[in-house]
Design a protein around this motif. Structure first.
Motif, mmCIF file in Angstrom:
data_model
loop_
_atom_site.group_PDB
_atom_site.id
_atom_site.type_symbol
_atom_site.label_atom_id
_atom_site.label_comp_id
_atom_site.label_asym_id
_atom_site.label_seq_id
_atom_site.Cartn_x
_atom_site.Cartn_y
_atom_site.Cartn_z
ATOM 1 N N ALA A 1 34.617 23.999 56.194
ATOM 2 C CA ALA A 1 33.736 23.726 57.325
ATOM 3 C C ALA A 1 32.407 23.162 56.838
ATOM 4 O O ALA A 1 31.356 23.732 57.074
ATOM 5 C CB ALA A 1 33.513 25.005 58.132
ATOM 6 N N GLY A 2 32.470 22.025 56.172
ATOM 7 C CA GLY A 2 31.262 21.511 55.539
ATOM 8 C C GLY A 2 30.854 20.132 55.971
ATOM 9 O O GLY A 2 30.372 19.344 55.157
ATOM 10 N N GLY A 3 31.042 19.785 57.258
ATOM 11 C CA GLY A 3 30.744 18.433 57.712
ATOM 12 C C GLY A 3 29.349 17.953 57.394
ATOM 13 O O GLY A 3 29.141 16.792 57.039
ATOM 14 N N ASP A 4 28.350 18.836 57.527
ATOM 15 C CA ASP A 4 26.968 18.467 57.235
ATOM 16 C C ASP A 4 26.519 18.932 55.856
ATOM 17 O O ASP A 4 25.332 18.853 55.533
ATOM 18 C CB ASP A 4 26.026 19.040 58.303
ATOM 19 C CG ASP A 4 26.105 18.263 59.607
ATOM 20 O OD1 ASP A 4 26.507 17.085 59.567
ATOM 21 O OD2 ASP A 4 25.762 18.827 60.665
ATOM 22 N N HIS A 5 27.456 19.421 55.054
ATOM 23 C CA HIS A 5 27.158 19.688 53.649
ATOM 24 C C HIS A 5 27.209 18.365 52.894
ATOM 25 O O HIS A 5 27.876 17.405 53.318
ATOM 26 C CB HIS A 5 28.193 20.651 53.053
ATOM 27 C CG HIS A 5 28.027 22.063 53.499
ATOM 28 N ND1 HIS A 5 27.922 23.113 52.626
ATOM 29 C CD2 HIS A 5 27.946 22.608 54.740
ATOM 30 C CE1 HIS A 5 27.798 24.241 53.297
ATOM 31 N NE2 HIS A 5 27.812 23.969 54.578
#
Length: 360
Positions: free
Chosen positions: A105-109
């Protein structure tokens, strides 16, 4: 890496947003900040040999650089448009290369596990995408432009000052990251409005890595675009590697105490990363390295780790040879995996352009 993308030309707006098709209203935009021309003192005294001498560099024209590292969502949308070119590269990880965070769940990472070669294909696609304003071009920043932007007018170890203990307030590194990347833009920006310049993930630069280039660069000269491979120093490993050289020399004595000194640990980590990446040794040895590196993330150091280092002495000459070749490119900024000193504004690191790892 989470690479910053630079554009150059004649345009006056302070912020440039590239309108990537597919970004939702909740996704972070691909936003760039105009950096004005000027000059600065590049390098740092009293640290690594490849950071000296400190010298004046002139930035002759304005450029734009990413406000934050390229996110996993942004990278996916761009990579989908040039996937055949990316897949032609050995080891390419496709449109979702990132290994962190582990829950997916790292879309904005920041995107990780992207090579220098991958990043340049993305830049080439941007240049034919119609997203770049006329008269401009997209590229990785030069090393000098990156440090100029990172320093944001400062002359200290970090853009916020010299106090290492304050890094936790401004960046993600080994002491506060919890062994993973973090959403970009959570920590305060530097004085020029740029986020995550210290830690989170390494950032690629255009330049070939040469540990002695500062000794050949004229004081007051213009920022180089990229080094000529013929000028690369072929005599010595970079300064950060010297502790590892000394440690392995000590380990060559069968009677030597198998103990890793504090100054040697980061270099040993990098060496085992190389060994694991290149699959040196038999499968069991590779599994042992993986286990040892996992233990390192939790602060565990034992004799097995040291024994692995001693057992790789015959391979080490090849490792050093890789550092004196012309292939390495510059990484800057440090990462979630590194100690504070690797995240300094002046810290320089050389790595192979085709390699991908979870902190770059």
């Amino acid at each position: 890496p989470s690479h910053s993308v630079e554009v150059g030309g004649a345009m006056s707006s302070d912020i440039l947003e590239l309108q990537l098709k597919g970004l939702s209203a909740t996704d972070l935009p691909l936003r760039m900040k105009r950096i004005e021309p000027g000059s600065f003192r590049m390098g740092q005294r009293g640290q690594n040999a490849d950071e000296e001498p400190v010298h004046t560099v002139v930035i002759p024209a304005a450029f734009y650089i990413g406000v934050w590292p390229v996110t996993q969502t942004q990278y996916r949308l761009m990579a989908e448009q040039c996937l055949p070119e990316l897949q032609a590269l050995e080891g390419n990880r496709g449109v979702r290369p990132s290994q962190l965070p582990n829950d997916g769940a790292g879309g904005d990472h920041p995107v990780d596990s992207v090579s220098w070669d991958d990043a340049n294909i993305i830049c080439a696609w941007l240049n034919r995408s119609g997203l770049i304003p006329e008269g401009w071009s997209a590229a990785l920043p030069t090393e000098a432009c990156w440090e100029y932007a990172c320093r944001a007018g400062s002359v200290t170890q970090y853009s916020f000052g010299d106090q290492e203990r304050r890094l936790a307030d401004f960046g993600w590194y080994a002491d506060n990251a919890g062994a993973t990347t973090h959403r970009v833009g959570l920590k305060p920006p530097n004085a020029w409005g740029l986020f995550d310049m210290h830690g989170n993930v390494w950032e690629w630069c255009q330049d070939l890595y040469d540990p002695r280039i500062y000794r050949r660069r004229p004081d007051g000269g213009a920022a180089s675009v990229v080094l000529d491979p013929a000028t690369i120093d072929r005599e010595s490993p970079p300064g950060w590697l010297q502790p590892l050289v000394q440690m392995l020399q000590r380990f060559s004595d069968p009677a030597a105490d198998l103990q890793v000194h504090e100054s040697e640990r980061e270099a040993l980590d990098v060496y085992f990363r190389y060994a694991q990446e290149r699959a040196i040794g038999d499968p069991q040895w590779k599994d042992d390295v993986r286990a040892a590196r996992t233990a390192r993330l939790h602060g565990a150091w034992d004799q097995k780790y040291c024994s692995l280092a001693r057992g790789t002495l015959p391979v080490f000459a090849d490792y050093l040879a890789g550092f004196s070749g012309s292939a390495q490119r510059v990484l800057r900024g440090g990462s979630w995996y590194n100690s504070a000193r690797f995240c300094r504004s002046a810290y320089r690191f050389g790595w192979w352009p085709g390699n991908r790892y979870w902190d770059q």
